[in-house]
Design an enzyme around this catalytic site. Structure first.
Site, PDB file in Angstrom:
ATOM      1  N   LYS A  37       0.805  -1.225   0.000  1.00 27.48           N
ATOM      2  CA  LYS A  37       0.000   0.000   0.000  1.00 27.48           C
ATOM      3  C   LYS A  37       0.839   1.277   0.000  1.00 27.48           C
ATOM      4  CE  LYS A  37      -4.451  -1.569   1.348  1.00 27.48           C
ATOM      5  NZ  LYS A  37      -4.262  -2.951   1.879  1.00 27.48           N
TER       6      LYS A  37
ATOM      7  N   GLU B 210      -9.631   6.864   3.370  1.00 24.05           N
ATOM      8  CA  GLU B 210     -10.485   5.922   4.066  1.00 24.05           C
ATOM      9  C   GLU B 210      -9.623   4.748   4.482  1.00 24.05           C
ATOM     10  OE1 GLU B 210     -10.020   5.902   0.833  1.00 24.05           O
ATOM     11  OE2 GLU B 210      -9.568   3.794   0.468  1.00 24.05           O
TER      12      GLU B 210
ATOM     13  N   SER C 233       1.584  -9.929  -0.837  1.00 19.42           N
ATOM     14  CA  SER C 233       1.193  -8.523  -0.699  1.00 19.42           C
ATOM     15  C   SER C 233       1.557  -7.889   0.635  1.00 19.42           C
ATOM     16  CB  SER C 233      -0.308  -8.379  -0.960  1.00 19.42           C
ATOM     17  OG  SER C 233      -1.050  -9.192  -0.077  1.00 19.42           O
TER      18      SER C 233
HETATM   19  C1  LIG Z   1      -5.145  -3.974   1.675  1.00 16.44           C
HETATM   20  C2  LIG Z   1      -4.459  -5.238   1.418  1.00 16.44           C
HETATM   21  C3  LIG Z   1      -4.879  -6.126   0.403  1.00 16.44           C
HETATM   22  C4  LIG Z   1      -6.115  -5.894  -0.435  1.00 16.44           C
HETATM   23  O1  LIG Z   1      -6.095  -4.740  -1.211  1.00 16.44           O
HETATM   24  P1  LIG Z   1      -5.853  -4.785  -2.786  1.00 16.44           P
HETATM   25  O2  LIG Z   1      -6.168  -3.402  -3.241  1.00 16.44           O
HETATM   26  O3  LIG Z   1      -6.762  -5.804  -3.364  1.00 16.44           O
HETATM   27  O4  LIG Z   1      -4.429  -5.141  -3.002  1.00 16.44           O
HETATM   28  C5  LIG Z   1      -4.154  -7.277   0.178  1.00 16.44           C
HETATM   29  N1  LIG Z   1      -3.070  -7.589   0.934  1.00 16.44           N
HETATM   30  C6  LIG Z   1      -2.640  -6.766   1.917  1.00 16.44           C
HETATM   31  C7  LIG Z   1      -1.447  -7.169   2.713  1.00 16.44           C
HETATM   32  C8  LIG Z   1      -3.313  -5.570   2.198  1.00 16.44           C
HETATM   33  O5  LIG Z   1      -2.884  -4.780   3.195  1.00 16.44           O
END
Ligand SMILES: *Cc1c(COP(=O)(O)O)cnc(C)c1O
Length: 397
Positions: A90, A112, A379
């Site tokens: 993010k 948000e 992610s």
């Molecule tokens: C917020 C988040 C997501 C989901 O958000 P996307 O916009 O779909 O990437 C996925 N993995 C992590 C670690 C997150 O913090």
């Protein structure tokens, strides 16, 4: 074929701008400012500099040797977004948009947040760049994520609780849009994923596309060929869009998005928009939405807060209908198993969101040949989820 979206922000029938009249001009101004910035060498250089010296890019590509051996099929590689500053992808988008806000002369940013991950990323980028920051968060989420609320405050942000509706992410977005309508001359709204009105879906995808460009070079170098498959979890869809974007032109690479299957297939028990939703408009964009037959937005459930959202980015809707990306669902229980599996076999505690992608990999890897590679977008890291997993498993800390 021309690249999408078109000039009005449409990916086929999805996307667009469904907002109050007062936001049309500011969204156009944002589109222009972003178009100028992305062509400006000085802006690109400053962003690249921050990504490398502050965020920790490029993130490594790790070969998951023990997981590969355990699954007994394709070689599994992990793109390590968990090693980004603040622990997830993010920050790539937050730093990009905050830099753009400063360039546009806006001294204030709003955002948000659901679980608090995007709020923390924006509060971090705002502290770095000296911007005022206000984060809207549903009061139910504030209660569940008290640590992240305090973390944002430590970073100098103001956190405003939203007591409307289900008191979660969707209500926080409504409140952010309301704030923006009345503050747009001084304020930039930092949207957290590839959703919302044009230009957010394409702009956020571009800020996250650094994941895919790095991964393409890395997998070619380390595996000496393209992967057979790329797997990423899909909440709003930004980490998936970020890694997919570099590989979309390579038709031989299968792209798989993993949604939250929650605890069942009935409306309200999951956040699987493609198997359970229908086209509709939410938060300024047209996409797949979980809704009842009257168009009332449904409640959602997932063990992972980051996947728990009733709509999905419009480009994903387009990729779904055009069959470029396959979307699958993984249950809470399967995600929890994968959470343990990666922790024990690779020494990496993944975010519960990411664990959904890993669960799918553990199903599919044994069916692929050993010469082939699966690339997973890791992610985020799972530190934020440790206490919740302990609670679910009846462990008292
Ligand atoms: C917020 C988040 C997501 C989901 O958000 P996307 O916009 O779909 O990437 C996925 N993995 C992590 C670690 C997150 O913090």
């Amino acid at each position: 074929m021309k690249p999408l979206p078109d000039s009005r922000g449409y990916f086929g029938p999805y996307g667009g701008r469904f907002v109050p009249e007062t936001l049309m001009a500011p969204l156009e101004e944002l589109t222009q400012a972003w178009q100028e910035a992305r062509r400006d060498r000085a802006f690109r250089r400053e962003l690249a500099e921050l990504l490398s010296t502050y965020c920790g890019r490029p993130t490594p590509l790790s070969f998951a040797g023990r997981l590969t051996k355990h699954l007994g099929g394709a070689a599994v590689y992990l793109k390590r977004e968990d090693l980004c500053h603040t622990g997830a992808h993010k920050i790539n988008n937050a730093v990009g948009q905050c830099l753009l806000a400063r360039r546009m002369g806006k001294a204030r940013v709003i955002a948000e947040t659901g679980a608090g991950q995007h709020g923390v990323a924006v509060a971090t980028a705002a502290a770095l760049l000296g911007l005022h920051c206000r984060v809207y968060m549903g009061t139910e989420d504030e209660r569940r994520q008290a640590l992240n609320v305090y973390r944002m405050k430590l970073l100098g942000a103001e956190v405003v609780g939203v007591d409307a509706g289900s008191k979660t992410l969707k209500d926080a977005i409504n409140e952010s849009l309301r704030d923006w309508v009345s503050s747009v001359s001084s304020t930039h709204y930092v949207m957290g994923s590839v959703m919302g009105p044009h230009p957010y879906p394409v702009m956020v995808r571009e800020f996250q596309s650094v994941i895919g460009s790095e991964a393409l070079l890395q997998i070619r170098k380390q595996h000496r060929s393209l992967p057979k498959m790329i797997v990423a979890c899909v909440g709003g869809g930004s980490n998936a869009a970020g890694i997919f974007s570099a590989f979309v032109p390579y038709r031989q690479v299968d792209l798989v998005g993993v949604e939250a299957g929650g605890r069942g297939t009935r409306l309200g028990e999951h956040a699987a928009r493609f198997s359970g939703g229908t086209p509709g408009v939410l938060h300024g964009t047209r996409s797949y939405v979980l809704q009842d037959q009257h168009g009332l937005v449904a409640e959602t459930h997932s063990v992972s807060a980051g996947l728990d959202y009733p709509a999905v980015g419009p480009e994903h809707a387009w990729w779904h209908d055009s069959r470029r990306v396959t979307y699958v669902r993984v249950s809470d229980e399967e995600a929890l198993d994968a959470f343990h599996l990666l922790s024990e076999l690779e020494g990496i505690v993944p975010a519960l969101e990411t664990a959904h992608a890993l669960a799918y990999v553990s199903h599919v890897a044994p069916r692929l040949g050993p010469g082939q590679a699966i690339l997973v977008n890791l992610s985020g890291r799972g530190d934020k989820d440790v206490s919740e997993v302990a609670r679910l498993e009846g462990v008292t800390l």
